[in-house]
Each structure stands twice: as structure tokens, then as C-alpha cells.
Design an enzyme around this catalytic site. Structure first.
Site: not given
Ligand code: GLY
Length: 404
Positions: A117, A177
Site C-alpha cells: 500500500d 487493489d
Molecule cells: N485497498 C483496500 C480497499 O480498497 O478497501
């Protein structure tokens, strides 16, 4: 330029049920006032809490209390990004100063090698900061982060490892994601001339294109790989309704991700992929008329299911960019305009409400009953980005501003 003008532009491009004046009235509860309110709320929570690690707002809990997060949280970079957007929109020193302050809070993440992330965290904060100021320090932070993120690349899978957690369930989990983190790698490659960041991004995008999609271009949330052989072991969900359903925000990340992959590489396979994802979304029989998706396209109780405004905001921003590359330009602009109009008209917090968040009715994780039907900071981020993109489009300027 201002956000109010952008709404006027979308009004001109669309048949509206609401008169211009009625929408403009709603928009006049503008983002600056709300975010000023949020800044005050943040200060109060920090004074009470005394936890110096808490740096950015994420959401409201079910009692309406403001939840702040530490830089290590995946959402920490969105609020600094919002402050940069307000500075970009107004040119005001107060927003510049706040943006700088909140951006620096995220800097420790440049060395974080325990999660994928970092792309979200650093690109939304330092990435926007560098784009708007050319500050050399911001540039260094972006490059250092790219080195950290690259450490998670596994040549056997061709992918960046998403999570270190859940190792009882997964060997090498990659979530859809993760596409969003590639934008930072493309930028770092340009800034340094080092092709390895670009190569990792392309490898990840290609493996994801092969393994994360069903024939109808709906997405799996989690693909688990054998970290030695690179074989796909299983396809699961984490935040969606079921393993075979399409989680709306995951689909939104995919649309946004393949759109910028085309921007960065000019590989038409990515353009086609983005167009197919857009078709999945826009032609879906369970997409509501206002184009604000339910939290999962296959949620069992539709139409009695929560929406996910964050997915809608991401989709609108991505469609504005995709419209500049695709023959389906008119449809994409029209759909993005509808989303922005509806968000503005029907999903916005009243001025002074929601502790300063802009949009209501997002869904973080329905399966764990976490953040259901609440404001989420990333919904606000992509909403403002979409408004700025609409403005650029109208002015005939590149929708994605000066490349880093
Ligand atoms: N990356 C986490 C979400 O979209 O909840």
C-alpha cells in the site's frame, strides 16, 4: 478554476432532471468549507487523544466519531492529497501549508517494506506534492518508496506481494487493489531513468490481466500464487460477497489501474482491458440508474444493499481519463458526468455535517461489517480528482496533469 464551474460544465453536457440553479446551490456548500471543518475536528481529536502517531482522517465510526489513522494505515495519504487538490484548485497559501504539513506526516512510509500500500500512501501525498511544487525532497521520497515497493516483487509470480498478513490462508496473495500502486513505479522510472520499476509494473499488470479477470471482465479480489512455481493456487474474496462475485471497489481499482497503464505504456492491450472493464460496469444489469454501485455487483439483497460511493468516485475519475484515449469518449464522459452530478446532488454531506467529510454512503468492508454506509476519505479524494479532471477536460488540457 473552481469546482462550482466544473458542475456547470457537466450540466451543459447532460440532460438534467434538476435545474442548473438547484445543483449549483448544492455545490455552493463547497469543499473548502467542509475540509476546513475537518481540519478543526482533526485538531480536537489529536488534542484529546495525545496519540502522536495519528496523522490522517479515515472515516467516522458508527457513533459518528472521527477516526484518525497512523501513517502505516493504507488510507493515510488521501487526506494530504485532498489538501493538494484544494491548493491546486484555489492557489491559496493556507492549503499549500496544510498540504505540506500533512504530507510530511506520511514520510516514514517510504521505508515500509511490509505492505504494497505504499503506492497509495506516498503517491497521493508526495506524488501530488511533487507534481504541484517540484520540491526535490518529494521526488526523493517517491524514488525511495519505489525501491521499497520493488522489494515485494516476486519474479516467479511476476507480481508484487500484497499482504504480509493472512499467511495462514495464503502463500502469495495479490489483490486487485494492488494495480493502484503501479502508478508510483511508472513515475519513479521516469524520474530516475531506471527501467526496473517500469518492468515490475508491466509484469504485475500482465499477470493480473491474466489471472484476476473472468471472461466477462468482472474481477476476483484475491489471487493466491505459489511463491516458488508462480502457479495460481486459488481465487478468493476478502471484501466482496463471494469468491465468484465482483466486489465493486475492486472493479473500480481495475478500471483506474489499466487506464493509467495505457497512459504510461501505450500498450493497446491495456486500453482494451480498461474499455472492457468499463463495459462490465456501465452495462451491468445491477448497476443502479444513478450509476452509484452497490458494494458488490452480486450482493444478494440488491436493491436493499448499501452503495459504495467510493467505487463510484474512483470510476468517475478513471472514466474522465479513459475518455481521452478511447473511441467511446462520449459515453465515458457522459457516464462520469452523471456520477459526479449524482454524488454532488444526492450523496454529499450537508455543510457542517459528517465532521467535514464531503461524501456519505461508502462501504469499506461489508463482510466484516466494517465501515458500512459511512464517509471514507478515499471517496472524497477521487471525487475531487474527478472534478479537477472534468475541469481540465473542459479546458482542453491533459486530464492527467504534468507527468511526474
Ligand atoms: N485497498 C483496500 C480497499 O480498497 O478497501
Amino acid at each position: 478554476m473552481n469546482f462550482k464551474k466544473v458542475i456547470l460544465i457537466s450540466l451543459m453536457a447532460l440532460p438534467f432532471s434538476c435545474s442548473n440553479d438547484c445543483l449549483i446551490d448544492k455545490v455552493s456548500h463547497d469543499a473548502e468549507d467542509q475540509v476546513s471543518h475537518l481540519l478543526k475536528e482533526i485538531k480536537e481529536v489529536k488534542e484529546d487523544d495525545k496519540n502522536l502517531l495519528l496523522v490522517s482522517p479515515r472515516t467516522l465510526d458508527y457513533d459518528g466519531n472521527l477516526e484518525l489513522v497512523a501513517s502505516r494505515d493504507w488510507t493515510s495519504g488521501f487526506f494530504p492529497g485532498i489538501l493538494w487538490f484544494l491548493y491546486e484548485n484555489t492557489g491559496k497559501a493556507e492549503w499549500l501549508n496544510s498540504a505540506k504539513e500533512f504530507t510530511l506526516n506520511i514520510e516514514p512510509e517510504k521505508l515500509n517494506t511490509t505492505t504494497h500500500d505504499v503506492g497509495f500512501k506516498i503517491y497521493c501525498s508526495f506524488g501530488n506534492g511533487f507534481r504541484l511544487t517540484n520540491d526535490k525532497h518529494y521526488r526523493e521520497v517517491i524514488i525511495e518508496t519505489a525501491h521499497s515497493l520493488s522489494k515485494r516483487f516476486n519474479p516467479a509470480t511476476g507480481c508484487i506481494l500484497s499482504w504480509d498478513h493472512s499467511r495462514d490462508k495464503y502463500a502469495h496473495p495479490v489483490i486487485i487493489d494492488n494495480m493502484m500502486n503501479l502508478e508510483l513505479l511508472f513515475a519513479a522510472s521516469r524520474l530516475t531513468g531506471d527501467p526496473s520499476f517500469y518492468e515490475i509494473a508491466v509484469s504485475h499488470a500482465n499477470a493480473t490481466m491474466k489471472n484476476h479477470f473472468r471472461p466477462d471482465f468482472g474481477t476476483y479480489h484475491v489471487v493466491d500464487y505459489d511463491s516458488i512455481t508462480g502457479q495460481v493456487l486459488k481465487k478468493k474474496t476478502h471484501q466482496g460477497y463471494s469468491d465468484e462475485s465482483t466486489w465493486s471497489r475492486g472493479e473500480a481499482w481495475a478500471l483506474y489501474g489499466y487506464t493509467f497503464c495505457y497512459r504510461e505504456t501505450k500498450d493497446t492491450n491495456y486500453l482494451k482491458q480498461a474499455e472492457n472493464i468499463a463495459s462490465f460496469i456501465l452495462n451491468h444489469p445491477r448497476l443502479p440508474k444513478d450509476l452509484i454501485p452497490y458494494w458488490d455487483f452480486d450482493a444478494p439483497e440488491i436493491p436493499n444493499e448499501p452503495r459504495d460511493v467510493s467505487a463510484a468516485a474512483i470510476i468517475s475519475s478513471a472514466l474522465y481519463e479513459l475518455s481521452t484515449y478511447s473511441e467511446n469518449k462520449d459515453r465515458y464522459i457522459e457516464s462520469a458526468n452523471i456520477i459526479v452530478e449524482k454524488l454532488t446532488q444526492d450523496y454529499r454531506a450537508k455543510k457542517g455535517d459528517a465532521r467535514g467529510f464531503l461524501l456519505l454512503h461508502s462501504t469499506g468492508s461489508k463482510p466484516s461489517n466494517k465501515e458500512v454506509d459511512v464517509p471514507l476519505i478515499y471517496a472524497d479524494y477521487y471525487y475531487l480528482e474527478a472534478l479537477l479532471r472534468a475541469e481540465k477536460l473542459h479546458e482542453g488540457k491533459p486530464v492527467v496533469f504534468a507527468k511526474l
